[in-house]
Scaffold this motif. Structure first.
Motif, short mmCIF file in Angstrom:
data_model
loop_
_atom_site.label_atom_id
_atom_site.label_comp_id
_atom_site.label_asym_id
_atom_site.label_seq_id
_atom_site.Cartn_x
_atom_site.Cartn_y
_atom_site.Cartn_z
N GLN A 129 -23.69 -49.58 20.05
CA GLN A 129 -24.37 -50.56 19.16
C GLN A 129 -25.14 -51.43 19.63
O GLN A 129 -26.27 -51.55 18.96
N VAL A 137 -28.37 -49.24 19.76
CA VAL A 137 -28.97 -49.10 18.31
C VAL A 137 -29.76 -50.32 17.85
O VAL A 137 -30.77 -50.34 17.41
N GLY A 192 -32.51 -50.44 15.16
CA GLY A 192 -31.79 -49.70 14.35
C GLY A 192 -30.79 -50.57 13.58
O GLY A 192 -30.70 -51.91 13.82
#
Length: 515
Positions: free
Chosen positions: A277, A280, A285
């Motif tokens: 995470q 990302v 993202g």
């Protein structure tokens, strides 16, 4: 991806757990009289109720409700006197009636907590929030000077539901439905009483999640409500995790790791997902709310499905089950069945027996080990408590069938310096799985060490006379030569037909050399 310590320098993980535990020590299922067993022929223990056939009416299992109340009391929960069952609808073959009977907004047990003790290098992973941030509703953390801390982890609820059937996917590489040639369904497990504990998002590190799961398992084992076997699936865990920048209070988007069945997998899955995470988010993202699967062999999580919401389940009160009104007498009866819990047992071992805290915690954490220790202690006497704890923690795990009386005998031999720790291993190996007396084994094999100073003092005199160089080195400050001199004493005593005690030789040598 960056490592977990690097990620946690910039990000704070927010973790919540959903722990599912089958009440395997009961005799029958949750809403019918079918026998609880996972080892019988497939679909041998089923009836119209657990198969959801038309006209079948469920009848709640009183002992199952008593068990969940015990679990709630042991985890500091409020026991809700009035609650009810709901129908949670979904269409999947592991529940033939196409809904699961579970509890609604009010569960039998609400708003509890468990205290976690975190020490060592993992204690540095939790970010410090001195005084608590305004929107951070976690309970206060108590830190010690060495950096270790106690973190109270809030429990939102513990609710009762029924387990689903077991599905076996054949022909695939990993036993999953994707890629399988065919699937089989065993409805024996369908309807098994299951309690689900849901934490608040108070956990901050994979290590805290692992410790919480371990402590919960120890608690449920002590209560005797489940065998808590992660290997067989009677205890399993879903882990939810999201990230936020350190210092922020707004929650991020969470993902869920489903059906994790080991402490290591829980830790590793959360660690990977935190790092994924972070990567990302740092690349601009978006983290999607989804359910992911942990693949231990590849050490990664993969998407299973987009996360459902409560609306998808069309929850409504079960018309076949009346609301529950638990009486004070029912709750107090459940309370009276709660034994001494692991934390209280650990503290008693420390305060009354003087055990080291880690040893006391390890013994108290397993009911069978604690029972063996206390039976052996009654036989060996409290003066041997520390030695017995050493035997139980460091020696017995290697031997499957050592009795309490045999453990007590070995502890007495060690406490009297009649054998060494290495010899204790030899003795335990000889008596494991038999009724043999350790004392007899020691004498048969000539292992008993002499602790008679009158016998050993002449041996020391002879060795010191033979080793003038080592005597001079010791008196000049080289204490390491003492080990050499002890070894020479052991050899000399053996040659004389006596097995000397190395600890006593050490004491006698020091007395002579420092006189």
């Amino acid at each position: 991806m960056r490592s977990l310590p690097e990620v946690l320098e910039d990000w704070e993980a927010v973790i919540g757990l959903e722990v599912h535990t089958e009440l395997t020590t009961l005799d029958t299922k949750m809403f019918c009289n079918c026998r609880l067993s996972h080892d019988d022929e497939p679909n041998a223990n089923v009836c119209p109720v657990c198969l959801g056939l038309p006209g079948a009416l469920p009848v709640p299992n009183r002992r199952a409700i008593q068990s969940i109340v015990m679990a709630g009391l042991a985890t500091n929960c409020q026991i809700m006197r009035r609650s009810m069952f709901y129908r949670k609808h979904y269409f999947y073959p592991d529940m033939a009636k196409n809904f699961q009977t579970t509890q609604g907004p009010v569960a039998f047990c609400m708003h509890g907590h468990l205290d976690l003790e975190v020490a060592g290098e993992h204690a540095r992973e939790r970010p410090r929030r001195e005084g608590g941030a305004p929107d951070d509703r976690t309970l206060p953390i108590v830190r010690a000077e060495d950096g270790s801390y106690v973190a109270p982890i809030r429990i939102l609820r513990i609710h009762m539901e029924e387990d689903a059937a077991k599905m076996v996917h054949a022909g695939g590489a990993e036993g999953r439905i994707a890629g399988a040639n065919e699937s089989f369904i065993d409805y024996n497990r369908c309807g098994t009483p299951l309690i689900e504990l849901v934490t608040e998002p108070d956990l901050r590190t994979p290590e805290e999640a692992r410790l919480f799961m371990e402590k919960l398992r120890q608690t449920f084992l002590a209560l005797g409500i489940s065998d808590c076997s992660l290997e067989s699936g009677s205890m399993r865990c879903d882990g939810n995790v999201s990230l936020r920048r350190r210092g922020e209070t707004r929650l991020g988007t969470k993902t869920e790791m489903k059906n994790i069945n080991s402490f290591k997998s829980l830790h590793d899955a959360l660690e990977y997902e935190i790092c994924r995470q972070a990567e990302v988010l740092e690349e601009g993202g978006v983290v999607f709310q989804e359910t992911r699967h942990w693949e231990p062999a590849r050490r990664r999580t993969v998407v299973m499905r987009v996360k459902e919401t409560a609306d998808d389940y069309r929850l409504f009160p079960d018309p076949d089950l009346a609301p529950f009104d638990l009486s004070d007498a029912f709750v107090e009866e459940a309370r009276s069945r709660i034994p001494e819990l692991p934390d209280a047992k650990r503290d008693r071992f420390v305060t009354t027996l003087g055990l080291k805290r880690p040893d006391a915690a390890q013994i108290a954490g397993d009911p069978a080990t604690a029972a063996l220790f206390e039976r052996a202690l009654d036989l060996a006497g409290e003066k041997t408590a520390g030695t017995l704890a050493n035997v139980v923690v460091n020696l017995l795990p290697a031997y499957a069938s050592v009795s309490a009386s045999q453990a007590a005998s070995v502890a007495r031999l060690l406490a009297a310096d009649a054998i060494s720790f290495a010899q204790a291993r030899e003795v335990l190996e000889a008596v494991d799985g038999s009724g043999r007396d350790p004392e007899a084994v020691v004498d048969e094999r000539g292992l008993r060490q002499s602790t008679d100073e009158g016998t050993l003092r002449p041996v020391v005199d002879v060795v010191l006379e033979r080793c003038p160089d080592q005597v001079r080195q010791y008196r000049d400050g080289n204490a390491k030569v003492l080990g050499f001199l002890v070894g020479q004493c052991m050899k000399a005593s053996k040659a004389a037909g006596v097995k000397g005690n190395p600890k006593l030789f050490n004491q006698l040598l020091r007395g002579r050399l420092e006189a």
